[in-house]
Scaffold this motif. Sequence first.
Motif, mmCIF file in Angstrom:
data_model
loop_
_atom_site.group_PDB
_atom_site.id
_atom_site.type_symbol
_atom_site.label_atom_id
_atom_site.label_comp_id
_atom_site.label_asym_id
_atom_site.label_seq_id
_atom_site.Cartn_x
_atom_site.Cartn_y
_atom_site.Cartn_z
ATOM 1 N N PHE A 1 -19.988 -17.261 11.640
ATOM 2 C CA PHE A 1 -21.197 -17.188 10.830
ATOM 3 C C PHE A 1 -22.125 -18.369 11.089
ATOM 4 O O PHE A 1 -23.326 -18.296 10.847
ATOM 5 C CB PHE A 1 -20.836 -17.122 9.342
ATOM 6 N N GLY A 2 -21.573 -19.485 11.575
ATOM 7 C CA GLY A 2 -22.402 -20.657 11.827
ATOM 8 C C GLY A 2 -23.445 -20.430 12.890
ATOM 9 O O GLY A 2 -24.492 -21.067 12.923
ATOM 10 N N SER A 3 -23.176 -19.509 13.791
ATOM 11 C CA SER A 3 -24.144 -19.242 14.868
ATOM 12 C C SER A 3 -25.373 -18.521 14.358
ATOM 13 O O SER A 3 -26.333 -18.323 15.086
ATOM 14 C CB SER A 3 -23.475 -18.401 15.965
ATOM 15 N N LEU A 4 -25.349 -18.147 13.033
ATOM 16 C CA LEU A 4 -26.509 -17.449 12.483
ATOM 17 C C LEU A 4 -27.637 -18.409 12.104
ATOM 18 O O LEU A 4 -28.681 -17.972 11.646
ATOM 19 C CB LEU A 4 -26.070 -16.632 11.253
ATOM 20 N N GLY A 5 -27.437 -19.730 12.193
ATOM 21 C CA GLY A 5 -28.573 -20.646 11.896
ATOM 22 C C GLY A 5 -28.160 -21.891 11.146
ATOM 23 O O GLY A 5 -28.795 -22.240 10.151
ATOM 24 N N GLY A 6 -27.172 -22.604 11.573
ATOM 25 C CA GLY A 6 -26.791 -23.856 10.932
ATOM 26 C C GLY A 6 -27.885 -24.910 11.061
ATOM 27 O O GLY A 6 -28.514 -25.054 12.111
ATOM 28 N N GLY A 7 -28.212 -25.655 9.990
ATOM 29 C CA GLY A 7 -29.229 -26.716 10.024
ATOM 30 C C GLY A 7 -30.625 -26.230 9.708
ATOM 31 O O GLY A 7 -31.537 -27.018 9.629
ATOM 32 N N SER A 8 -30.862 -24.939 9.490
ATOM 33 C CA SER A 8 -32.206 -24.441 9.167
ATOM 34 C C SER A 8 -32.403 -24.459 7.656
ATOM 35 O O SER A 8 -31.492 -24.730 6.892
ATOM 36 C CB SER A 8 -32.365 -23.018 9.723
ATOM 37 N N SER A 9 -33.636 -24.153 7.233
ATOM 38 C CA SER A 9 -33.944 -24.125 5.809
ATOM 39 C C SER A 9 -33.656 -22.764 5.240
ATOM 40 O O SER A 9 -33.687 -21.765 5.954
ATOM 41 C CB SER A 9 -35.413 -24.495 5.574
ATOM 42 N N ALA A 10 -33.391 -22.686 3.934
ATOM 43 C CA ALA A 10 -33.094 -21.430 3.259
ATOM 44 C C ALA A 10 -33.729 -21.460 1.879
ATOM 45 O O ALA A 10 -34.032 -22.510 1.320
ATOM 46 C CB ALA A 10 -31.581 -21.238 3.159
ATOM 47 N N THR A 11 -33.989 -20.298 1.307
ATOM 48 C CA THR A 11 -34.587 -20.155 -0.031
ATOM 49 C C THR A 11 -33.478 -20.090 -1.065
ATOM 50 O O THR A 11 -32.494 -19.375 -0.871
ATOM 51 C CB THR A 11 -35.438 -18.894 -0.091
ATOM 52 N N THR A 12 -33.680 -20.828 -2.182
ATOM 53 C CA THR A 12 -32.687 -20.834 -3.253
ATOM 54 C C THR A 12 -33.131 -19.901 -4.364
ATOM 55 O O THR A 12 -34.311 -19.810 -4.672
ATOM 56 C CB THR A 12 -32.492 -22.256 -3.816
ATOM 57 N N LEU A 13 -32.218 -19.204 -4.965
ATOM 58 C CA LEU A 13 -32.469 -18.269 -6.057
ATOM 59 C C LEU A 13 -31.381 -18.478 -7.092
ATOM 60 O O LEU A 13 -30.211 -18.257 -6.818
ATOM 61 C CB LEU A 13 -32.465 -16.818 -5.555
ATOM 62 N N THR A 14 -31.819 -18.928 -8.314
ATOM 63 C CA THR A 14 -30.874 -19.212 -9.378
ATOM 64 C C THR A 14 -30.919 -18.096 -10.409
ATOM 65 O O THR A 14 -31.805 -17.232 -10.394
ATOM 66 C CB THR A 14 -31.204 -20.559 -10.047
ATOM 67 N N GLN A 15 -29.987 -18.116 -11.365
ATOM 68 C CA GLN A 15 -29.942 -17.115 -12.443
ATOM 69 C C GLN A 15 -31.171 -17.246 -13.342
ATOM 70 O O GLN A 15 -31.707 -16.238 -13.838
ATOM 71 C CB GLN A 15 -28.658 -17.317 -13.263
ATOM 72 N N GLN B 1 -42.321 -13.079 -15.703
ATOM 73 C CA GLN B 1 -42.877 -14.398 -15.411
ATOM 74 C C GLN B 1 -42.906 -14.632 -13.908
ATOM 75 O O GLN B 1 -42.112 -14.089 -13.158
ATOM 76 C CB GLN B 1 -42.037 -15.494 -16.086
ATOM 77 N N THR B 2 -43.850 -15.483 -13.518
ATOM 78 C CA THR B 2 -43.949 -15.828 -12.092
ATOM 79 C C THR B 2 -42.950 -16.939 -11.802
ATOM 80 O O THR B 2 -42.860 -17.930 -12.532
ATOM 81 C CB THR B 2 -45.366 -16.304 -11.753
ATOM 82 N N VAL B 3 -42.222 -16.749 -10.697
ATOM 83 C CA VAL B 3 -41.177 -17.710 -10.332
ATOM 84 C C VAL B 3 -41.520 -18.281 -8.962
ATOM 85 O O VAL B 3 -41.797 -17.539 -8.017
ATOM 86 C CB VAL B 3 -39.786 -17.034 -10.297
ATOM 87 N N ASN B 4 -41.537 -19.587 -8.858
ATOM 88 C CA ASN B 4 -41.739 -20.268 -7.581
ATOM 89 C C ASN B 4 -40.389 -20.656 -7.007
ATOM 90 O O ASN B 4 -39.648 -21.455 -7.605
ATOM 91 C CB ASN B 4 -42.630 -21.505 -7.771
ATOM 92 N N LEU B 5 -40.068 -20.065 -5.879
ATOM 93 C CA LEU B 5 -38.765 -20.330 -5.243
ATOM 94 C C LEU B 5 -38.848 -21.581 -4.407
ATOM 95 O O LEU B 5 -39.816 -21.796 -3.675
ATOM 96 C CB LEU B 5 -38.339 -19.134 -4.377
ATOM 97 N N GLY B 6 -37.804 -22.345 -4.483
ATOM 98 C CA GLY B 6 -37.746 -23.563 -3.700
ATOM 99 C C GLY B 6 -36.928 -23.373 -2.449
ATOM 100 O O GLY B 6 -36.218 -22.383 -2.295
ATOM 101 N N THR B 7 -36.998 -24.278 -1.529
ATOM 102 C CA THR B 7 -36.258 -24.211 -0.268
ATOM 103 C C THR B 7 -35.339 -25.418 -0.193
ATOM 104 O O THR B 7 -35.632 -26.496 -0.709
ATOM 105 C CB THR B 7 -37.214 -24.215 0.926
ATOM 106 N N VAL B 8 -34.270 -25.213 0.502
ATOM 107 C CA VAL B 8 -33.299 -26.279 0.743
ATOM 108 C C VAL B 8 -32.996 -26.301 2.237
ATOM 109 O O VAL B 8 -33.177 -25.314 2.946
ATOM 110 C CB VAL B 8 -32.004 -26.067 -0.073
ATOM 111 N N THR B 9 -32.565 -27.407 2.654
ATOM 112 C CA THR B 9 -32.191 -27.558 4.073
ATOM 113 C C THR B 9 -30.682 -27.429 4.197
ATOM 114 O O THR B 9 -29.927 -28.133 3.510
ATOM 115 C CB THR B 9 -32.655 -28.916 4.615
ATOM 116 N N LEU B 10 -30.214 -26.511 5.083
ATOM 117 C CA LEU B 10 -28.778 -26.299 5.297
ATOM 118 C C LEU B 10 -28.202 -27.443 6.104
ATOM 119 O O LEU B 10 -28.912 -28.089 6.884
ATOM 120 C CB LEU B 10 -28.541 -24.980 6.040
ATOM 121 N N PRO B 11 -26.964 -27.684 5.893
ATOM 122 C CA PRO B 11 -26.341 -28.774 6.675
ATOM 123 C C PRO B 11 -26.385 -28.465 8.163
ATOM 124 O O PRO B 11 -26.293 -27.302 8.576
ATOM 125 C CB PRO B 11 -24.910 -28.811 6.123
#
Length: 564
Positions: free
Chosen positions: A107-121, A131-141
């Motif tokens: 699964f690591g070959s799918l994009g390790g080290g790239s950014s991803a969008t976070t979605l919480t409960q 309501q309008t929700v602004n999604l944040g991004t995180v950087t994957l290891p």
Amino acid sequence: MKKNLRVLLLAAGPGLLAPAGATLAQTPTAARPALSNQSAVVDNMPLSLQQAIEYAIKNKSSLLATRLAEQTAKARVGEIKSAGLPQVNVAANLADNFKLQKSLVDFGSLGGGSSATTLTQADIAAAQNGQTVNLGTVTLPSEPVPPQAFAFGLQYAGNTSASVSQLLFDGSYLIGLKAAKVYEQLAQKQTQQAEIDVVEQVSKAYYSTLVARERLQLLSRNVQRLDTILFQTNQTFKAGFAEKLDVQRLQVQRNNLVVEQQKAQRLTELSVALLKFQMGLQQEQTVQLTDSLSAAVIDAGALRQRLGVASPTTGGGVSGLAGVPTAPAPTSGNGAEQARQDQQTALSGARVGQLAAAFNYNNRIEFSTLETQQALAGLDLANRRAGAYPRLVATAAYGFSGSAKTAGNLFAFRGPDSRASNGFPNQNWFGFGNVGLSLQIPVFDGFRRKYQVQQARIAQQTIEKGFETLRQSIDLQEAQSRTTLVNALDVLDNQKANLELADEVARVSRIKFKEGVGSNIEVVTAETSLREAQTNYYAALYDVLVAKVDRDKATGELYNQAKK
């Protein structure tokens, strides 16, 4: 077989030839009802030689087994032909994958080290409330994820499919079709060979019974004649004009003749049993021979003309074939060459050139069978060579496969239009299909085909060598049968002359004794000589009939004559 039948005729010693019993009383030959395939015992079945042969061909167990082999050959032909027809197969299987096989997936070959969008409960709840929700991004290891075990499929799986294949080209198949027809011909010829053997056996057994019946009637007349002489001698003794010793001699002679008659009766039953066995007829079935011995007696003159020999007594026989042949005077001084020609003449049965050239080997079923085997060997050689040709097959398949977590869910058979309660597709069976061509080109088989071709070629050459051996064997059989038949005819002519002389001597002796100018011993001796001459004559007659059967078989005419 001839030896066994001869034993039946002569087993009781001199003066006896196996006679036919009371059940073999002669009937007019004109009344010959058709003999059907009878399984139940009937009263006194009328039986001519032709009917006996036809019954044996239809009912002899060995022939029935041979015909089963012929049917097997026909089935084999159908089996070979079926390979060129479309081959349709339907398959279905069901599997319970109680332990699913897992595979490692990176699964690591799918994009390790790239950014991803976070979605919480909380983001999901807010979105559900409008309501309008602004999604944040995180950087994957940046360090990739190691491969993880992953199971494909579900516990229960099944599939069903139908496939069709059609052979388009195969050199071996085309040659196999030709070989199948030849193989069927070979089985038919083997059946014909078995039929020829049955015709030979039945003919010899039938002739044995005919001769036996005639001999029995003659024995009965001898007993009656001896009873008359015994009565007259006894009356003469009572009148004082004969000795008691004369009566006793005749009584001893009569006792011996009655014993011969009893032995003949028992041997007759055995000869009839042999005829039934050769026919495949039940032993409980009584038979009545409708052919007479006079109808079976061979025209010696015509037969000698066919054989190209003269009568030993007249030099020409009935047909007049010129004088008795004598040894020709040597025409040259080459003694070795003359000896070689004499040897060849003897080995050929003393046949003249025209008769030898007229013989057709194809009349013998053995020769025809060997030709068929040669054709099969040639086709086998071609089949081995055809193994180097490409093989082309058209294929097509269509089917369905499915899977589910439970067995009940697997058999729900949900198609592409099926939806779950939440609206997502929940199809569990999927169709598949394919069409194609399969081409197989043999490139190298480790020289296996090369050695197969060598073996097939050697087998073909072996059969070709067998033709010369078979020709020599047929020539020898033809010469032997010819010589045996000529000798049997000569013996028959001699025994017939002896019988006529013995009958005349016995007649004169009885007259002399009746008139009182002859002795009782002379009558007894003459009667004994007459019975021996009778036995020798009928034994010679049987030998001629058997030799004629052997001759017809050697020349290949026996089967055709039986079919007439």
